[in-house]
Scaffold this motif. Structure first.
Motif, short mmCIF file in Angstrom:
data_model
loop_
_atom_site.label_atom_id
_atom_site.label_comp_id
_atom_site.label_asym_id
_atom_site.label_seq_id
_atom_site.Cartn_x
_atom_site.Cartn_y
_atom_site.Cartn_z
N UNK A 1 0.85 -1.20 0.00
CA UNK A 1 0.00 0.00 0.00
C UNK A 1 0.88 1.24 0.00
N UNK A 2 1.92 1.25 0.82
CA UNK A 2 2.84 2.39 0.85
C UNK A 2 3.45 2.64 -0.53
N UNK A 3 3.86 1.57 -1.18
CA UNK A 3 4.48 1.70 -2.51
C UNK A 3 3.47 2.24 -3.53
N UNK A 4 2.21 1.83 -3.39
CA UNK A 4 1.19 2.31 -4.33
C UNK A 4 0.87 3.79 -4.11
N UNK A 5 1.05 4.29 -2.88
CA UNK A 5 0.85 5.71 -2.61
C UNK A 5 2.02 6.55 -3.10
N UNK A 6 3.17 5.91 -3.30
CA UNK A 6 4.36 6.62 -3.75
C UNK A 6 4.24 6.91 -5.23
N UNK A 7 4.58 8.14 -5.59
CA UNK A 7 4.54 8.51 -7.00
C UNK A 7 5.52 7.62 -7.78
N UNK A 8 5.04 7.09 -8.90
CA UNK A 8 5.86 6.25 -9.78
C UNK A 8 6.38 5.02 -9.01
N UNK A 9 5.51 4.38 -8.26
CA UNK A 9 5.90 3.26 -7.41
C UNK A 9 6.60 2.16 -8.20
N UNK A 10 6.12 1.85 -9.38
CA UNK A 10 6.70 0.76 -10.15
C UNK A 10 8.16 1.04 -10.52
N UNK A 11 8.51 2.32 -10.65
CA UNK A 11 9.89 2.65 -11.03
C UNK A 11 10.83 2.55 -9.84
N UNK A 12 10.29 2.54 -8.60
CA UNK A 12 11.16 2.42 -7.42
C UNK A 12 11.73 1.03 -7.29
N UNK A 13 11.11 0.06 -7.93
CA UNK A 13 11.54 -1.33 -7.77
C UNK A 13 12.29 -1.82 -8.95
#
Length: 142
Positions: A130-142
């Motif tokens: 959920x935290x990652x989904x709230x983060x802008x551009x979450x998919x690019x963080x991983x």
């Protein structure tokens, strides 16, 4: 000569298409307007069956409506060559590959998010997904 004739329901069934789809393809100009009986019912022929199968298969391969129109133009008009069809197929193959690459990136990002979630018993407020989904551009963080 005896020609097979089909109602719109028979055409739809023979091509595994919905009646509404046949109407739509007629409306957008992919299917020619069929002749009608005196009572106003559409009468389809084997040529319609073949054309509808062509349209369906083209759509299954991801060609957009405008591209299918272009492919049909190659068939309907004189002076077109296989190379034109090949070029469109090669371009579509590249589009499909780009979609596959995008889906693989999405899968990797989702899998990475899942690995950050050690257990499923945390409250949602502490969920790393959920935290990652709230983060802008979450998919690019991983």
């Amino acid at each position: 000569m005896n020609y097979e004739k089909y109602s719109i329901g028979q055409l739809a069934k023979k091509t595994a298409c919905k009646v509404e789809t046949v109407h739509y393809y007629e409306k957008v100009g992919l299917m020619p307007e069929p002749p009608r009986t005196e009572g106003g019912h559409r009468i389809y022929s084997l040529a319609h069956v073949k054309r509808l199968n062509f349209i369906r298969r083209s759509r299954d391969l991801g060609f957009r409506i405008e591209q299918v129109k272009e492919l049909l133009k190659f068939i309907d008009e004189p002076n077109h060559y296989c190379g034109e069809v090949k070029a469109m197929a090669m371009q579509q193959s590249r589009v499909v590959q780009e979609k596959i690459d995008d889906l693989q990136r999405l899968k990797s990002a989702l899998n990475e998010m899942v690995t950050h979630c050690a257990s499923g018993d945390k409250p949602v407020d502490d969920c790393p997904i959920v935290d990652a989904l709230f983060t802008e551009r979450a998919a690019e963080h991983y």
